[in-house]
Design a protein around this motif. Structure first.
Motif, short mmCIF file in Angstrom:
data_model
loop_
_atom_site.label_atom_id
_atom_site.label_comp_id
_atom_site.label_asym_id
_atom_site.label_seq_id
_atom_site.Cartn_x
_atom_site.Cartn_y
_atom_site.Cartn_z
N THR A 69 0.84 -1.20 0.00
CA THR A 69 0.00 0.00 0.00
C THR A 69 0.88 1.25 0.00
OG1 THR A 69 -1.54 -1.28 1.31
CG2 THR A 69 -1.97 1.06 1.13
N ALA A 98 -5.03 0.81 -4.95
CA ALA A 98 -4.50 0.16 -3.75
C ALA A 98 -5.62 -0.49 -2.96
CB ALA A 98 -3.74 1.17 -2.89
N ARG A 102 -5.95 -4.50 -2.32
CA ARG A 102 -5.83 -4.96 -0.94
C ARG A 102 -7.10 -5.66 -0.46
NH1 ARG A 102 -3.18 -7.30 0.95
NH2 ARG A 102 -3.38 -6.68 3.10
#
Lengths: 289, 276
Positions: free
Chosen positions: A167, A212, A216
């Motif tokens: 991240t 991101a 994720r």
């Protein structure tokens, strides 16, 4: 020489062969398996949607579903907050920048197994470093092996520790590409640091933030090792997540039909979350054709 | 930037916290592997001690399978990385230079398949693999690990090859080089950075992977993370010293590698995740 010839299709074939044979077709077959009663030895026997019905009536399935949801959200947003803060911090003046970035990246190189080793060591009752410190300042101890919620939080911390580099890197790369004139001119116009962040920086890195977030979410949903090696889903299956639930169904109870139904739910959830990204990529790719 | 000393102090403090957060647990593992067993759970924790290789000696004695398993990890990681580089170089080249509806469709398929959770494929693969006698073999893990990174790898190679001027290929073509020669003599040397970038991800993944190894290996092809996990869940108490020694041996090479190639990690993520 720039015309597309059969040889070029042959060159992309191996990649697609691998993807088809080892991911796509097995995934489709899992779809079929989820509609069958299937165990070791015997041929799968069609049972319609009954696996899904069983699943939706299973208390432990729902518990692992909610556990997954909690862990995923804590992990993803925890990482986003930390990663963003870290990216902004690292974009400014930092002594020994290369060394600092190398250290921040380090957890990416560590296997989940060792991650569990180190955190279990620090969290050993009474003698582990963290618990010893907490106890000596009178804050009690972190007892993940008896308290399910604590266990889920420990799992989340582990996952954040492990994946923060990902991240951070995506956001850091985005932050460093912002032209410094934009930030400067906002300052000249009298914007406070907060206003500059909110109206300039965040606007510009928003696409990276979404990428991101999406990746994720999808990766965090697969979480398995941290839970398996920390609690094995216990006590009393209270801390199972979907992947652990699936693993137990398949490789402990040999219920491949039920496990396949769980697997399909996991797949569908992933695709739903990925939909905006997939759509954007589709538009981008086919724009030029 | 004209930071005052106070904002500088706060920055330094925050950076220190970030460094400790990321680095300290790893440091702790490595440091503790050189501690005497009685020192490992010293209360309060000790940071000054006489280093000993005792844990490393006992690792070899009590877990003789550890070094063969490290070798398995090495074989499997090397295999998966080489396989990924070979197939993604070819595919990345085609995607960088040519386009057609079919190619674009297949590119989308690659992105689409990346969203599939790996664990689901173990369900049909487990019986199939047993049937074919591929269970507990190196080649199975090599192929599986590579498969999950060919998509990202192709994307990265495409991004790097796109930046190589087409004129170089045209010149090679005029000189009579065929496609294979052009690729190996012109394109790949210039795309070396892309090869490094796409290798990192599959290499780190293969070296550290746990769940496929857990499901598909038992003895012959067992990897290092798996035997470390066994050390962690022995019934008669965890031997922390041995565990730390094994973890240290497993983590140091790949940690050094990642730090050495850190700028390619950024480049690879950029090319693989953000660009279209």
């Amino acid at each position: 020489m720039w015309t597309l010839r059969p040889i070029h299709y042959l060159m992309v074939a191996p990649v697609h062969l691998l993807l088809l044979v080892f991911i796509f077709l097995p995934a489709l077959y899992v779809g079929w398996l989820s509609l069958t009663h299937s165990t070791f030895g015997g041929p799968p026997e069609f049972v319609g949607l009954s696996n899904f019905v069983t699943l939706l009536g299973d208390r432990i399935f729902w518990r692992s579903f909610w556990n997954t949801l909690i862990v995923v959200n804590v992990v993803v947003y925890g990482e986003l907050a930390l990663g963003l803060g870290l990216a902004l911090l690292m974009a400014g003046w930092v002594p020994f920048k290369r060394v600092v970035i190398a250290i921040i990246l380090a957890p990416y190189a560590i296997t989940e197994v060792t991650t569990v080793v180190m955190w279990r060591y620090m969290l050993e009752p009474d003698v582990g470093m963290i618990n010893y410190a907490l106890k000596s300042i009178g804050l009690g101890q972190i007892e993940y092996s008896t308290d399910p919620f604590t266990a889920l939080m420990v799992v989340s911390v582990l996952a954040i520790w492990q994946h923060l580099p990902f991240t951070f890197l995506i956001l850091y790369a985005a932050v460093t590409t912002i032209p410094s004139e934009l930030i400067e001119s906002a300052k000249v116009d009298g914007a406070t640091p907060w206003q500059t962040f909110w109206h300039v920086t965040l606007r510009l890195i928003l696409p990276a933030v979404f990428v991101a977030l999406m990746f994720r979410y999808i990766f965090a949903m697969r979480i398995f090792s941290e839970v398996w090696l920390l609690t094995e889903g216990g006590p009393a299956r209270m801390t199972e997540v979907l992947a652990v639930y699936l693993y137990r169904q398949a490789f402990r109870y040999h219920e491949f039909g039920g496990a396949s139904a769980t697997g399909w739910m996991l797949l569908l959830l992933s695709l739903v979350i990925a939909l905006p990204y997939l759509r954007a990529m589709y538009v981008k790719l086919f724009r030029h054709v | 930037m004209s930071d005052t000393w106070r904002t500088r102090a706060i920055r330094l403090l925050l950076i220190l916290i970030a460094v400790v957060w990321s680095g300290f647990p790893i440091f702790l593992v490595v440091m503790s592997s050189f501690k005497d067993v009685r020192e490992i759970f010293a209360v309060p924790p000790s940071f000054v001690f006489t280093p000993t290789l005792d844990s490393y000696r006992r690792l070899g004695q009590l877990w003789p399978a550890f070094y063969p398993n490290m070798l398995n990890s090495l074989i499997i990681t090397t295999g998966a990385t080489v396989l990924t580089v070979v197939v993604t170089s070819m595919a990345g080249y085609v995607y960088a230079r040519y386009s057609s509806r079919l190619l674009t469709g297949s590119a989308f398929f690659m992105i689409f398949v990346r969203m599939f959770p790996p664990i689901i494929i173990t369900l049909p693969l487990f019986p199939a693999v047993n049937l074919l006698g591929l269970s507990d073999t190196h080649v199975l893990l090599i192929v599986l690990y590579a498969t999950f990174f060919v998509s990202l790898g192709t994307w990265i190679m495409r991004a790097f090859i796109e930046q190589i001027p087409r004129e170089l290929e045209e010149a090679a073509f005029v000189d009579g080089a065929d496609l294979f020669k052009t690729l190996t003599r012109v394109i790949l040397p210039l795309a070396a950075q892309g090869i490094v970038a796409s290798s990192i991800f599959v290499l780190v993944f293969s070296w550290n992977e746990f769940i496929f190894a857990l499901i598909f290996t038992t003895r012959v092809a067992k990897t290092a993370p798996l035997i470390i996990s066994e050390m962690l869940s022995t019934a008669d108490g965890v031997e922390w010293g041995i565990l730390f020694a094994a973890a240290t041996i497993q983590l140091l090479p790949v940690l050094v590698f990642v730090i050495a190639v850190q700028r390619y990690v950024v480049a690879g993520l950029q090319a693989g995740a953000v660009k279209g």
